[in-house]
Design an enzyme around this catalytic site. Structure first.
Site, PDB file in Angstrom:
ATOM      1  N   ASP A 108      38.350  38.180  41.905  1.00 39.73           N
ATOM      2  CA  ASP A 108      38.556  39.587  42.929  1.00 39.73           C
ATOM      3  C   ASP A 108      37.974  39.857  43.247  1.00 39.73           C
ATOM      4  O   ASP A 108      36.966  40.015  44.462  1.00 39.73           O
ATOM      5  CB  ASP A 108      40.231  39.529  41.674  1.00 39.73           C
ATOM      6  CG  ASP A 108      41.015  41.091  42.566  1.00 39.73           C
ATOM      7  OD1 ASP A 108      40.891  40.324  43.887  1.00 39.73           O
ATOM      8  OD2 ASP A 108      40.952  41.944  41.691  1.00 39.73           O
ATOM      9  N   LYS A 136      40.413  35.623  45.728  1.00 34.89           N
ATOM     10  CA  LYS A 136      41.536  36.450  46.686  1.00 34.89           C
ATOM     11  C   LYS A 136      40.089  36.907  47.167  1.00 34.89           C
ATOM     12  O   LYS A 136      39.077  37.540  46.827  1.00 34.89           O
ATOM     13  CB  LYS A 136      41.679  37.350  45.471  1.00 34.89           C
ATOM     14  CG  LYS A 136      43.267  37.442  44.959  1.00 34.89           C
ATOM     15  CD  LYS A 136      43.716  39.065  44.931  1.00 34.89           C
ATOM     16  CE  LYS A 136      44.349  38.241  43.880  1.00 34.89           C
ATOM     17  NZ  LYS A 136      45.071  40.171  43.232  1.00 34.89           N
TER      18      LYS A 136
HETATM   19  P1  5GP Z   1      37.804  40.474  39.113  1.00 39.23           P
HETATM   20  O1  5GP Z   1      36.421  41.295  38.064  1.00 39.23           O
HETATM   21  O2  5GP Z   1      36.598  39.519  39.803  1.00 39.23           O
HETATM   22  O3  5GP Z   1      38.255  41.495  40.136  1.00 39.23           O
HETATM   23  O4  5GP Z   1      38.854  40.139  38.213  1.00 39.23           O
HETATM   24  C1  5GP Z   1      39.031  39.333  37.277  1.00 39.23           C
HETATM   25  C2  5GP Z   1      40.230  39.342  36.606  1.00 39.23           C
HETATM   26  O5  5GP Z   1      40.846  40.239  36.642  1.00 39.23           O
HETATM   27  C3  5GP Z   1      40.804  38.278  36.158  1.00 39.23           C
HETATM   28  O6  5GP Z   1      40.461  37.173  35.446  1.00 39.23           O
HETATM   29  C4  5GP Z   1      41.651  38.600  35.753  1.00 39.23           C
HETATM   30  O7  5GP Z   1      42.350  38.848  34.807  1.00 39.23           O
HETATM   31  C5  5GP Z   1      42.344  39.718  36.318  1.00 39.23           C
HETATM   32  N1  5GP Z   1      43.056  39.873  38.227  1.00 39.23           N
HETATM   33  C6  5GP Z   1      42.880  39.916  39.037  1.00 39.23           C
HETATM   34  N2  5GP Z   1      43.073  39.850  39.886  1.00 39.23           N
HETATM   35  C7  5GP Z   1      44.735  39.621  39.302  1.00 39.23           C
HETATM   36  C8  5GP Z   1      45.722  38.922  40.068  1.00 39.23           C
HETATM   37  O8  5GP Z   1      46.173  39.057  41.095  1.00 39.23           O
HETATM   38  N3  5GP Z   1      46.628  38.317  38.333  1.00 39.23           N
HETATM   39  C9  5GP Z   1      46.317  38.568  37.555  1.00 39.23           C
HETATM   40  N4  5GP Z   1      47.430  38.634  36.484  1.00 39.23           N
HETATM   41  N5  5GP Z   1      45.231  39.147  37.115  1.00 39.23           N
HETATM   42  C10 5GP Z   1      44.350  39.346  37.927  1.00 39.23           C
END
Ligand code: 5GP
Ligand code: MG
Length: 189
Positions: A108, A136
């Site tokens: 994300d 994403k």
């Molecule tokens: P980042 O650190 O890249 O922002 O987020 C990664 C983590 O956020 C993922 O491992 C997940 O646990 C959570 N996450 C990000 N987007 C989503 C989403 O759309 N749905 C869910 N359930 N978890 C998400």
């Protein structure tokens, strides 16, 4: 019918599409490592979200594999991150000189993965690659590209196949978006 499906506004990735893509990823990953002369991998899965994806993908990679997990916290019972991801439980295996494949559910902002890759690199693995079920892309806040991606998805909060909303929906066999009224119950506002 699985009653949890009634809570979804839409399905973004079907069970069949996930199965097919995991077969392809298994072939691609195995071929890349074999081409690089690597026959043993250390898989590092990020729990809890990557558990189901990892279990299915591992069985499509016919190499010697060791498995360990990192537990990270960044979300509590909502759909927005609570801050910097924290490693609350690190790997136990020694990865010095090993080939590491880190597996997570979704990329994300990129903060979680870049933090974990950085932490794993301090343990001096021979190589480190990353495989994400979902990406994403429009949401990145930290420069990070995965080596392998299952599906690119739009900027929506998704559940299923390991991904949760407030610890629900991990067992759904597909990936979808929870109905808005269930994500933000009126009593929360
Ligand atoms: P980042 O650190 O890249 O922002 O987020 C990664 C983590 O956020 C993922 O491992 C997940 O646990 C959570 N996450 C990000 N987007 C989503 C989403 O759309 N749905 C869910 N359930 N978890 C998400
Ligand atoms: Mg996660």
């Amino acid at each position: 019918m699985n009653p949890l499906l009634q809570d979804l506004e839409k399905i973004l990735v079907s069970e069949d599409a996930i199965k097919k893509r995991i077969d392809e990823l298994g072939i691609e990953i195995t071929r890349d490592y074999l081409n690089a002369g690597v026959q043993e991998l250390t898989i590092v899965a990020i729990t809890n979200g990557a558990i189901i994806f990892t279990a299915d993908l591992l069985r499509k990679i016919p190499l010697r594999t060791r498995l360990d997990c990192v537990r990270v916290s960044s979300y509590q019972d909502e759909t927005k991150p609570i801050g910097e991801p924290q490693i609350i439980d690190n790997i136990r295996l020694n990865i010095h000189g090993r080939h590491v494949l880190m597996i997570d559910d979704i990329l994300d902002t990129g903060r979680t993965c870049s933090k974990i890759v950085h932490a794993l690199k301090t343990k001096n693995p021979a190589t480190i690659k990353t495989c994400m079920l979902l990406d994403k892309k429009g949401r990145r806040e930290v420069a990070f590209e995965a080596d392998y991606v299952g599906f690119k998805i739009p900027n929506e909060f998704v559940v299923g196949y390991g991904l949760d909303f407030a610890e629900n929906y991990r067992s759904l066999p597909c990936i979808g978006v929870v109905k808005a009224e269930l994500q933000n119950p009126p009593e929360w506002t």
